[in-house]
Design a protein around this motif. Structure first.
Motif, PDB file in Angstrom:
ATOM      1  N   ALA A 260     -27.058  82.177  63.672  1.00 26.15           N
ATOM      2  CA  ALA A 260     -25.715  82.010  63.111  1.00 26.15           C
ATOM      3  C   ALA A 260     -25.436  80.543  62.793  1.00 26.15           C
ATOM      4  O   ALA A 260     -24.920  80.215  61.720  1.00 26.15           O
ATOM      5  CB  ALA A 260     -24.665  82.547  64.075  1.00 26.15           C
ATOM      6  N   ALA A 261     -25.787  79.661  63.714  1.00 36.07           N
ATOM      7  CA  ALA A 261     -25.576  78.221  63.492  1.00 36.07           C
ATOM      8  C   ALA A 261     -26.438  77.725  62.330  1.00 36.07           C
ATOM      9  O   ALA A 261     -25.993  76.919  61.508  1.00 36.07           O
ATOM     10  CB  ALA A 261     -25.881  77.435  64.758  1.00 36.07           C
ATOM     11  N   ALA A 262     -27.664  78.198  62.271  1.00 31.87           N
ATOM     12  CA  ALA A 262     -28.568  77.781  61.192  1.00 31.87           C
ATOM     13  C   ALA A 262     -28.028  78.230  59.834  1.00 31.87           C
ATOM     14  O   ALA A 262     -28.038  77.453  58.871  1.00 31.87           O
ATOM     15  CB  ALA A 262     -29.965  78.351  61.417  1.00 31.87           C
ATOM     16  N   ASN A 263     -27.552  79.473  59.765  1.00 34.60           N
ATOM     17  CA  ASN A 263     -27.015  79.985  58.500  1.00 34.60           C
ATOM     18  C   ASN A 263     -25.771  79.216  58.064  1.00 34.60           C
ATOM     19  O   ASN A 263     -25.614  78.875  56.894  1.00 34.60           O
ATOM     20  CB  ASN A 263     -26.705  81.478  58.607  1.00 34.60           C
ATOM     21  CG  ASN A 263     -27.955  82.317  58.670  1.00 34.60           C
ATOM     22  OD1 ASN A 263     -29.022  81.886  58.260  1.00 34.60           O
ATOM     23  ND2 ASN A 263     -27.834  83.516  59.209  1.00 34.60           N
ATOM     24  N   LEU A 264     -24.887  78.963  59.014  1.00 33.42           N
ATOM     25  CA  LEU A 264     -23.668  78.216  58.704  1.00 33.42           C
ATOM     26  C   LEU A 264     -24.004  76.797  58.227  1.00 33.42           C
ATOM     27  O   LEU A 264     -23.489  76.338  57.205  1.00 33.42           O
ATOM     28  CB  LEU A 264     -22.764  78.165  59.936  1.00 33.42           C
ATOM     29  CG  LEU A 264     -21.411  77.499  59.753  1.00 33.42           C
ATOM     30  CD1 LEU A 264     -20.551  78.286  58.758  1.00 33.42           C
ATOM     31  CD2 LEU A 264     -20.705  77.400  61.100  1.00 33.42           C
ATOM     32  N   SER A 265     -24.871  76.123  58.946  1.00 34.30           N
ATOM     33  CA  SER A 265     -25.267  74.751  58.584  1.00 34.30           C
ATOM     34  C   SER A 265     -25.961  74.722  57.233  1.00 34.30           C
ATOM     35  O   SER A 265     -25.697  73.861  56.404  1.00 34.30           O
ATOM     36  CB  SER A 265     -26.192  74.163  59.648  1.00 34.30           C
ATOM     37  OG  SER A 265     -25.542  74.094  60.877  1.00 34.30           O
ATOM     38  N   PHE A 266     -26.862  75.671  57.023  1.00 33.92           N
ATOM     39  CA  PHE A 266     -27.616  75.699  55.771  1.00 33.92           C
ATOM     40  C   PHE A 266     -26.707  75.972  54.585  1.00 33.92           C
ATOM     41  O   PHE A 266     -26.855  75.360  53.523  1.00 33.92           O
ATOM     42  CB  PHE A 266     -28.735  76.740  55.831  1.00 33.92           C
ATOM     43  CG  PHE A 266     -29.559  76.779  54.577  1.00 33.92           C
ATOM     44  CD1 PHE A 266     -30.411  75.734  54.260  1.00 33.92           C
ATOM     45  CD2 PHE A 266     -29.471  77.851  53.709  1.00 33.92           C
ATOM     46  CE1 PHE A 266     -31.170  75.759  53.096  1.00 33.92           C
ATOM     47  CE2 PHE A 266     -30.222  77.883  52.540  1.00 33.92           C
ATOM     48  CZ  PHE A 266     -31.069  76.836  52.243  1.00 33.92           C
ATOM     49  N   GLY A 267     -25.740  76.883  54.754  1.00 38.90           N
ATOM     50  CA  GLY A 267     -24.812  77.176  53.659  1.00 38.90           C
ATOM     51  C   GLY A 267     -24.020  75.943  53.245  1.00 38.90           C
ATOM     52  O   GLY A 267     -23.908  75.641  52.052  1.00 38.90           O
ATOM     53  N   GLU A 268     -23.490  75.228  54.212  1.00 35.08           N
ATOM     54  CA  GLU A 268     -22.716  74.017  53.905  1.00 35.08           C
ATOM     55  C   GLU A 268     -23.609  72.934  53.318  1.00 35.08           C
ATOM     56  O   GLU A 268     -23.256  72.262  52.346  1.00 35.08           O
ATOM     57  CB  GLU A 268     -22.014  73.503  55.170  1.00 35.08           C
ATOM     58  CG  GLU A 268     -21.157  72.288  54.941  1.00 35.08           C
ATOM     59  CD  GLU A 268     -20.022  72.513  53.945  1.00 35.08           C
ATOM     60  OE1 GLU A 268     -19.559  71.517  53.350  1.00 35.08           O
ATOM     61  OE2 GLU A 268     -19.590  73.670  53.748  1.00 35.08           O
ATOM     62  N   PHE A 269     -24.780  72.743  53.893  1.00 35.32           N
ATOM     63  CA  PHE A 269     -25.735  71.758  53.386  1.00 35.32           C
ATOM     64  C   PHE A 269     -26.073  72.052  51.925  1.00 35.32           C
ATOM     65  O   PHE A 269     -26.060  71.156  51.081  1.00 35.32           O
ATOM     66  CB  PHE A 269     -27.004  71.778  54.249  1.00 35.32           C
ATOM     67  CG  PHE A 269     -28.136  70.997  53.673  1.00 35.32           C
ATOM     68  CD1 PHE A 269     -28.181  69.613  53.790  1.00 35.32           C
ATOM     69  CD2 PHE A 269     -29.159  71.639  52.998  1.00 35.32           C
ATOM     70  CE1 PHE A 269     -29.235  68.894  53.246  1.00 35.32           C
ATOM     71  CE2 PHE A 269     -30.210  70.931  52.454  1.00 35.32           C
ATOM     72  CZ  PHE A 269     -30.253  69.551  52.576  1.00 35.32           C
TER      73      PHE A 269
END
Length: 110
Positions: free
Chosen positions: A52-61
């Motif tokens: 979940a954290a990876a997906n959230l971070s990747f989306g914003e990045f």
């Protein structure tokens, strides 16, 4: 007097900020984003970060990085921010922040 003023005008300088449009950026940036995504998937697989954290971070990045390629939007935003920054009571003026103006005559095709 007029000739002296003209000579002085010829030597006036203006500090500018230049953003270079690299020709290969349109394919290179998305390729770099995919590499970061692959790395994050590896981190999730090995348990370094949760999914979940990876997906959230990747989306914003991804959104922020791709926004760097939208030169037209950046020009519009900079024009708006510059206009608001020169108002006497703006927070920019109060804090001594200089926001450059857009020189339309220097823009290349986007």
């Amino acid at each position: 007097q007029q000739q002296q003023q003209q000579q002085q005008d010829d030597h006036d300088t203006v500090d500018v900020i230049i953003k270079v449009q690299y020709p290969d950026a349109a394919w290179q940036v998305p390729a770099d984003i995919r590499c970061v995504g692959d790395f994050l998937q590896l981190c999730v697989y090995t348990g370094v970060v949760d999914e979940a954290a990876a997906n959230l971070s990747f989306g914003e990045f991804s959104r922020q990085f791709l926004a760097e390629l939208d030169y037209h939007a950046e020009q519009l935003h900079l024009r708006e921010i510059h206009a608001s920054s020169v108002r006497p009571h703006s927070p920019y003026v109060k804090r001594g922040v200089f926001v450059p103006r857009v020189y339309e005559e220097c823009l290349s095709a986007m």
